[in-house]
Write a protein that holds these residues in place. Structure first.
Motif: not given
Length: 61
Positions: A22-30
């Protein structure tokens, strides 16, 4: 380590994998979030490996 705890750890490992995706699929992963999730996954994997080793020893003897 008992089987119930191993199953819980396996479930937690799966949940962390889902959080990682889910984090990797974000536009800007933290990056810090990704590193934190990966560290927790590694710690759980180490606990599971240790439990497997103990279980294997107990079945041999």
């Amino acid at each position: 380590m008992n089987v119930v705890l191993m199953r819980r750890l396996q479930g937690l490992h799966v949940l962390l994998e889902m959080a990682l995706e889910a984090e990797r699929s974000r536009v800007r992963p933290d990056d810090r979030t990704l590193v934190g999730i990966k560290k927790r996954k590694l710690a759980i994997r180490d606990q599971l490996a240790q439990a497997d080793a103990v279980l294997a020893q107990s079945t041999v003897h």
